[in-house]
Design a protein around this motif. Structure first.
Motif, PDB file in Angstrom:
ATOM      1  N   HIS A 138     -75.850  96.382 -35.172  1.00  0.00           N
ATOM      2  CA  HIS A 138     -74.681  96.363 -34.296  1.00  0.00           C
ATOM      3  C   HIS A 138     -74.716  95.097 -33.447  1.00  0.00           C
ATOM      4  O   HIS A 138     -75.706  94.835 -32.767  1.00  0.00           O
ATOM      5  CB  HIS A 138     -74.676  97.603 -33.397  1.00  0.00           C
ATOM      6  N   ALA A 139     -73.646  94.303 -33.490  1.00  0.00           N
ATOM      7  CA  ALA A 139     -73.593  93.039 -32.756  1.00  0.00           C
ATOM      8  C   ALA A 139     -73.309  93.270 -31.277  1.00  0.00           C
ATOM      9  O   ALA A 139     -72.397  94.014 -30.910  1.00  0.00           O
ATOM     10  CB  ALA A 139     -72.520  92.141 -33.349  1.00  0.00           C
ATOM     11  N   LEU A 140     -74.118  92.625 -30.440  1.00  0.00           N
ATOM     12  CA  LEU A 140     -73.914  92.654 -28.988  1.00  0.00           C
ATOM     13  C   LEU A 140     -73.555  91.239 -28.541  1.00  0.00           C
ATOM     14  O   LEU A 140     -74.327  90.308 -28.740  1.00  0.00           O
ATOM     15  CB  LEU A 140     -75.178  93.112 -28.263  1.00  0.00           C
ATOM     16  N   GLY A 141     -72.413  91.076 -27.925  1.00  0.00           N
ATOM     17  CA  GLY A 141     -71.986  89.758 -27.474  1.00  0.00           C
ATOM     18  C   GLY A 141     -72.294  89.543 -26.003  1.00  0.00           C
ATOM     19  O   GLY A 141     -73.143  90.208 -25.406  1.00  0.00           O
ATOM     20  N   LYS A 142     -71.594  88.600 -25.407  1.00  0.00           N
ATOM     21  CA  LYS A 142     -71.739  88.339 -23.976  1.00  0.00           C
ATOM     22  C   LYS A 142     -71.063  89.474 -23.215  1.00  0.00           C
ATOM     23  O   LYS A 142     -69.907  89.811 -23.491  1.00  0.00           O
ATOM     24  CB  LYS A 142     -71.093  87.010 -23.614  1.00  0.00           C
ATOM     25  N   PRO A 143     -71.751  90.062 -22.238  1.00  0.00           N
ATOM     26  CA  PRO A 143     -71.175  91.234 -21.581  1.00  0.00           C
ATOM     27  C   PRO A 143     -69.954  90.916 -20.724  1.00  0.00           C
ATOM     28  O   PRO A 143     -69.010  91.710 -20.677  1.00  0.00           O
ATOM     29  CB  PRO A 143     -72.329  91.762 -20.725  1.00  0.00           C
ATOM     30  N   GLY A 144     -69.986  89.807 -20.009  1.00  0.00           N
ATOM     31  CA  GLY A 144     -68.837  89.430 -19.191  1.00  0.00           C
ATOM     32  C   GLY A 144     -68.754  90.132 -17.856  1.00  0.00           C
ATOM     33  O   GLY A 144     -68.316  89.551 -16.871  1.00  0.00           O
ATOM     34  N   THR A 145     -69.173  91.399 -17.796  1.00  0.00           N
ATOM     35  CA  THR A 145     -69.098  92.165 -16.558  1.00  0.00           C
ATOM     36  C   THR A 145     -70.428  92.868 -16.285  1.00  0.00           C
ATOM     37  O   THR A 145     -71.241  93.061 -17.194  1.00  0.00           O
ATOM     38  CB  THR A 145     -67.995  93.235 -16.615  1.00  0.00           C
ATOM     39  N   HIS A 146     -70.611  93.267 -15.046  1.00  0.00           N
ATOM     40  CA  HIS A 146     -71.825  93.982 -14.657  1.00  0.00           C
ATOM     41  C   HIS A 146     -71.952  95.311 -15.416  1.00  0.00           C
ATOM     42  O   HIS A 146     -73.032  95.649 -15.912  1.00  0.00           O
ATOM     43  CB  HIS A 146     -71.811  94.244 -13.149  1.00  0.00           C
ATOM     44  N   GLU A 147     -70.859  96.024 -15.525  1.00  0.00           N
ATOM     45  CA  GLU A 147     -70.883  97.332 -16.174  1.00  0.00           C
ATOM     46  C   GLU A 147     -71.280  97.225 -17.650  1.00  0.00           C
ATOM     47  O   GLU A 147     -72.068  98.028 -18.156  1.00  0.00           O
ATOM     48  CB  GLU A 147     -69.505  98.008 -16.042  1.00  0.00           C
ATOM     49  N   ARG A 148     -70.746  96.222 -18.331  1.00  0.00           N
ATOM     50  CA  ARG A 148     -71.085  96.035 -19.743  1.00  0.00           C
ATOM     51  C   ARG A 148     -72.536  95.590 -19.899  1.00  0.00           C
ATOM     52  O   ARG A 148     -73.205  95.964 -20.869  1.00  0.00           O
ATOM     53  CB  ARG A 148     -70.154  95.009 -20.381  1.00  0.00           C
TER      54      ARG A 148
END
Length: 199
Positions: free
Chosen positions: A84-94
């Motif tokens: 499963h690919a995980l990218g840049k979260p962008g937010t604290h919650e992610r």
């Protein structure tokens, strides 16, 4: 004046990543930076490693089209948790959600690099996988780390070159700069093949 074919090629980094810019600067070569206009949306059922390779090459080609005489570097990194690919979260919650998923697991960071020179017809792409084993992380540890470092622009929500190293049990790689974002051993090899002179 020598013919243009014998003049040294200029170097362009096809990335706006400050991490890649800092890594490439280690080589002591002058280079320019250009933002690649590339859609980074994964294809249907595309594997993380295939996504990294495709995007690195697409970025290098996109910038090379605008700088055809230059040697252009493109790179991309995709974190792979059990396919499963995980990218840049962008937010604290992610970022919290990503670190909770990775806690106690091994994640493979696929860092791809491509070197393209349109004028000479040179094109190479390679992949530097890095296996990273995360410790079992408590909610408080995740929160403290994210508040301290705010790695929201990093695939996998952790900076191994910073405080993120405290989240890990082990790193397995043949190119220590790959996890930061640009595998310099492979990059040097490809730049030499493209005709650039390195120390």
């Amino acid at each position: 004046m020598p013919p243009s074919s014998t003049l040294p090629r200029s170097l362009v980094l096809g990335s706006t990543s400050r991490y890649r810019r800092e890594l490439l600067a280690r080589l002591g070569l002058p280079f320019d930076v250009a933002a690649p206009a590339v859609d980074e949306t994964p294809l249907l059922h595309e594997a993380p490693r295939a996504l990294a390779l495709r995007l690195a090459l697409a970025k290098a080609r996109a910038v090379a089209a605008l700088h055809p005489e230059a040697v252009v570097i493109g790179s991309d990194q995709v974190a792979d948790l059990a396919g499963h690919a995980l990218g840049k979260p962008g937010t604290h919650e992610r970022a919290v959600a990503q670190l909770q998923l990775m806690s106690g697991h091994t994640v493979v960071f696929h860092t791809a690099v491509a070197v393209v020179c349109q004028a000479s017809g040179f094109e190479q792409v390679d992949l530097a996988p890095v296996s990273v084993r995360f410790r079992d992380l408590s909610h408080d540890e995740i929160e403290r780390y994210l508040r301290a470092e705010q790695p929201y622009d990093c695939a996998g929500s952790a900076k191994s070159e910073g405080l993120g190293i405290a989240l890990l049990d082990a790193i397995d790689s043949d190119d220590p700069t790959a996890l930061v974002g640009l595998p310099l051993i492979r990059t040097c090899r490809m730049l030499r093949a493209a005709g650039l002179v390195l120390p």
